[in-house]
Design an enzyme around this catalytic site. Structure first.
Site, PDB file in Angstrom:
ATOM      1  N   CYS A   1      -1.356  -3.592  -4.044  1.00 40.65           N
ATOM      2  CA  CYS A   1      -2.348  -4.079  -3.080  1.00 40.65           C
ATOM      3  C   CYS A   1      -3.087  -5.310  -3.595  1.00 40.65           C
ATOM      4  O   CYS A   1      -3.524  -6.160  -2.813  1.00 40.65           O
ATOM      5  CB  CYS A   1      -3.376  -2.988  -2.785  1.00 40.65           C
ATOM      6  SG  CYS A   1      -2.668  -1.418  -2.273  1.00 40.65           S
TER       7      CYS A   1
ATOM      8  N   CYS B   1      -1.123  -0.994   1.913  1.00 44.08           N
ATOM      9  CA  CYS B   1      -0.243  -0.048   2.603  1.00 44.08           C
ATOM     10  C   CYS B   1      -0.092  -0.414   4.076  1.00 44.08           C
ATOM     11  O   CYS B   1      -1.063  -0.742   4.760  1.00 44.08           O
ATOM     12  CB  CYS B   1      -0.779   1.361   2.448  1.00 44.08           C
ATOM     13  SG  CYS B   1      -0.864   1.893   0.721  1.00 44.08           S
TER      14      CYS B   1
ATOM     15  N   SER C   1      -6.692  10.288   3.403  1.00 42.70           N
ATOM     16  CA  SER C   1      -6.131   8.952   3.367  1.00 42.70           C
ATOM     17  C   SER C   1      -5.954   8.465   4.796  1.00 42.70           C
ATOM     18  O   SER C   1      -5.774   9.257   5.728  1.00 42.70           O
ATOM     19  CB  SER C   1      -4.773   8.980   2.665  1.00 42.70           C
ATOM     20  OG  SER C   1      -4.024   7.834   2.971  1.00 42.70           O
TER      21      SER C   1
END
Length: 572
Positions: free
Chosen positions: A58, A205, A482
């Protein structure tokens, strides 16, 4: 009489104190070897807070974006200083003791940016974030310091793929593959193929998980440049976004616009609206509450209910939908959707942004989505007519809880409680096949204080999906989820178990009901029985008594207040 002119704001309100005058020669001397020239001491000092590290894909490219911001700042007439802060990886530490540091890192990052900007007397700054916790942390620091600043999103990752397979893979694909493997639906070779190909390079993501959710919320709030939330991590657009951010801060200095001028209650309402329309992560509730606290804006979990009654879910994005963020980028990102929401009266168009213009002005020239696209649905035929983020109350959550109900799971679930006092214990039971249809998995002592750190439960929820039980099992917790989680799940239950909340009193075999229509989370026992159990309950010993986790547990508020560490200081 001469006509009066409006006085220009001081563009060096902080750096002048540090650098101007004969007595500040030592400060200037320290900066010459870092690359300063004598002319630079008369320019606004603009910090560039980089969250670069090789800890996670990331953030692995953000050092290059920071250099672009430095170039853009210097070209526009400022003097940039790049500095770093930490970042952690949820995806790597998920399901381990290390995950307890995740939410804690948000506070550490905000503290560290505040510390550098304050100590080095920076007149403004750009903060570049690319993962779940460093993004809200950057904005929290902006709100605290209230100096002209712009957030840059590091960008989304491209999908992974396996040769000869049409599936577009991401990190959630791997977590769900673990569940499939445990239930003999995927062999060792298949699991290895997915894990080796799912993450092809830099970027956050790839679904509408927490990173892309928060990037969209921050853009909707007006704290990043238009388009910043919907750009690939490795792209000319992201480099341009980074360069222009430095110039934008200098413009904010000239205009006298500061973060709290932008981060108003209306701006937070815009952020909530966009998060709902996109079907975003439950973590947005936690982080927006924390950001509002830093900006001294009164925001509560009930604001999500109020707004959610009139805003539909219109984006068919993963985890509960079909498409990835990269596919939304390809059709124009969130700006055309924001224009749709504005025209429908669902956005406040008069909110000022980091461009110096209002939301409505920024959207004037935005083109509509191409005909035939299937990612963003019409307001007349939404995926869900109201919010997927449902705030629940009831005897299991007297101070609230947050459910993610897309409607695909149904609107209610009643089942038998299977309580576990940690994520690890629940995960073992799921992978061992001990969870059956009709069970309500209860994971407790994972709250802000009890964990401490409020771990995310992507491992258990993905394992449930991989086992094929997604429609038949519910999971509730005082931890959180999440952005990649989907299924019938409820998190952020308050009061948390460690504080003696009703979740601590749940016993194996109790009946639990989750009802999204009545917005209730109920434990099927009498008041007298709940009182009896509460009277005999004893608080467990803390898991940590020293270090950053202990400090966090001591200072943090509840999840319903954003789980922040600077609201309970009781200063005289």
């Amino acid at each position: 009489m001469s006509k009066k002119t409006k006085q220009q704001p001081n563009q060096r309100p902080h750096s002048a104190i540090m650098l101007d005058g004969p007595d500040r020669a030592p400060s200037r001397a320290m900066l010459y070897p870092t690359g300063f020239k004598s002319s630079d001491f008369f320019k606004p000092i603009i910090g560039v807070a980089s969250t670069w590290s090789n800890v996670t894909p990331c953030n692995m490219h953000i050092d290059l974006l920071a250099q672009e911001t430095e170039r853009g700042t210097n070209k526009a007439g400022g003097k940039a200083i790049i500095f770093n802060t930490i970042t952690i990886s949820d995806g790597i530490s998920m399901g381990t003791e290390g995950m307890k540091y995740s939410l804690v890192s948000r506070e550490v990052i905000a503290d560290s940016i505040e510390t550098v900007v304050g100590c080095e007397c920076m007149d403004g700054f750009v903060a570049i974030g690319g993962c779940d916790k460093n993004m809200p942390a950057c904005v929290m620091a902006m709100a605290r310091m209230n100096r002209p600043s712009v957030f840059v999103y590091g960008g989304t990752i491209l999908p992974g793929c396996i040769t000869g397979d049409s599936r577009k893979l991401d990190i959630v694909s791997v977590f769900e593959a673990v569940g499939a493997h445990a239930n003999n639906k995927l062999n060792d070779k298949g699991l290895e193929q997915i894990e080796s190909c799912a993450i092809p390079g830099p970027g956050s993501c790839g679904g509408m998980y927490t990173a892309n959710t928060m990037a969209s919320a921050i853009e909707a709030m007006g704290m990043s440049l238009p388009g910043s939330s919907a750009q690939a991590a490795v792209s000319p657009a992201k480099k341009k976004d980074s360069r222009e951010a430095g110039a934008a801060v200098l413009n904010l200095l000239k205009l006298g616009i500061r973060p709290r001028d932008i981060m108003t209650k209306k701006a937070f309402e815009n952020a909530i609206t966009v998060v709902i329309a996109l079907g975003g992560s439950t973590n947005a509730v936690l982080h927006l509450l924390a950001m509002a606290s830093a900006a001294k804006v009164k925001l509560s979990i009930d604001d999500f209910t109020r707004i959610g009654k009139k805003v539909p879910v219109i984006a068919d994005l993963k985890p509960s939908g079909k498409y990835l963020m990269s596919e939304l980028v390809a059709i124009g990102g969130i700006q055309p959707m924001m224009k749709i929401l504005l025209r429908a009266g669902l956005l406040h168009g008069d909110c000022i942004t980091v461009t110096g213009k209002t939301i409505a002005q920024n959207l004037t020239s935005v083109k509509p989505y191409p005909k035939g696209q299937k990612i963003i649905q019409s307001l007349k035929k939404p995926i869900k007519k109201d919010s997927h983020l449902v705030v629940l109350y009831g005897n299991l959550a007297p101070e609230g809880a947050v459910a993610k109900i897309t409607g695909k799971e149904g609107l209610s679930f009643t089942g038998i409680a299977r309580p576990f006092d940690s994520e690890e214990k629940a995960m073992k039971a799921i992978l061992a096949g001990r969870i059956k249809r009709g069970d309500v998995i209860v994971i407790r002592y994972e709250g802000p204080k009890g964990g401490p750190g409020m771990r995310e439960m992507l491992g258990p929820t993905a394992a449930i999906m991989g086992a094929g039980l997604g429609n038949d099992v519910a999971l509730i917790t005082d931890g959180r989820f999440s952005g990649g989680t989907h299924g019938f799940v409820v998190g952020h239950i308050t009061p948390e178990a460690y504080n003696g909340g009703p979740l601590a009193m749940v016993q194996n075999g109790d009946k639990i009901t989750i009802d999204a229509k009545s917005r209730q989370l109920k434990l099927g026992i009498s008041k007298a029985e709940l009182k009896r159990r509460t009277q005999v309950w004893r608080k467990p010993k803390p898991n940590y008594t020293t270090g950053v986790l202990a400090k966090y547990a001591h200072l943090t508020t509840s999840a319903s207040q954003g789980a922040v560490t600077d609201a309970n200081l009781n200063l005289c």
